[in-house]
Design a protein around this motif. Sequence first.
Motif, PDB file in Angstrom:
ATOM      1  N   GLU A  68       1.122  -1.679  -0.197  1.00 20.13           N
ATOM      2  CA  GLU A  68       0.449  -0.150  -0.013  1.00 20.13           C
ATOM      3  C   GLU A  68       0.701   1.101  -0.013  1.00 20.13           C
ATOM      4  O   GLU A  68       0.553   2.521  -0.767  1.00 20.13           O
ATOM      5  CB  GLU A  68      -0.707  -0.420   1.500  1.00 20.13           C
ATOM      6  CG  GLU A  68      -2.305  -1.033   1.248  1.00 20.13           C
ATOM      7  CD  GLU A  68      -2.985  -0.732   0.157  1.00 20.13           C
ATOM      8  OE1 GLU A  68      -3.039   0.202  -0.513  1.00 20.13           O
ATOM      9  OE2 GLU A  68      -3.812  -2.090  -0.564  1.00 20.13           O
ATOM     10  N   LYS A 122      -4.923   4.086   3.877  1.00 18.72           N
ATOM     11  CA  LYS A 122      -4.563   2.284   3.580  1.00 18.72           C
ATOM     12  C   LYS A 122      -3.914   2.064   4.114  1.00 18.72           C
ATOM     13  O   LYS A 122      -3.173   1.335   4.457  1.00 18.72           O
ATOM     14  CB  LYS A 122      -4.981   2.013   2.182  1.00 18.72           C
ATOM     15  CG  LYS A 122      -6.540   1.419   2.088  1.00 18.72           C
ATOM     16  CD  LYS A 122      -6.495   0.659   0.504  1.00 18.72           C
ATOM     17  CE  LYS A 122      -7.232  -0.404   1.097  1.00 18.72           C
ATOM     18  NZ  LYS A 122      -7.681  -0.896  -1.140  1.00 18.72           N
ATOM     19  N   ALA A 165      -2.806  -0.121   7.612  1.00 13.55           N
ATOM     20  CA  ALA A 165      -2.140  -1.483   7.159  1.00 13.55           C
ATOM     21  C   ALA A 165      -0.739  -1.111   8.741  1.00 13.55           C
ATOM     22  O   ALA A 165      -0.404  -2.628   9.273  1.00 13.55           O
ATOM     23  CB  ALA A 165      -1.434  -1.777   6.206  1.00 13.55           C
TER      24      ALA A 165
END
Length: 192
Positions: free
Chosen positions: A51, A126, A130
């Motif tokens: 990501e 995101k 993560a």
Amino acid sequence: MVKLNKIYTKTGDDGTTGLVDGSRLAKNDPRMAAIGDIDELNSALGLAICEITDGALIKALRIVQNDLFDMGADLATPAKESDDFAPSDMVLRVMPSQVDRLEREIDAANGNLEPLTSFILPGGAKAAAAIHCARAIARRAERTCVAAAQVMAINPQALAYINRLSDYLFVLGRALNDGGKADILWVPGASR
């Protein structure tokens, strides 16, 4: 150089696994719990990297992933005595220089962040979310490493490294949320 020709060996079918020194122990031993949590953390970092678009940060996290493999090897190599954590050509140990590097990375990342005014909720971008998942796994890995250290000799530098790593991932999560500007702040009692 590691060379694996065959992935399954069948030697663990009895519920034991082998360590670097050739000894075997139960797969649910505290040492193996710590090694497993380090492996899970490494996998979570691999997912988080997917990501991230910043090449320098990806490079830094790949170094951390390699450090975590070093740490797994360290944990899988029992010390003969409680102070026997010197590395050698045949024994891989987490070193103070690895801990020092993490501290420098923490200071550099934290220096660019908005000051904290509240606890933050894991999330936001995101990539940040993560990294926060990896941070939570790092904290669990630290707990299992500490639990193992209560019943066997564990390299103190490995314990220091995993402690710093959760701090590093916390500041990285904030950095990935626009330098902390997009952090999601905890509002105590907001849903009462």
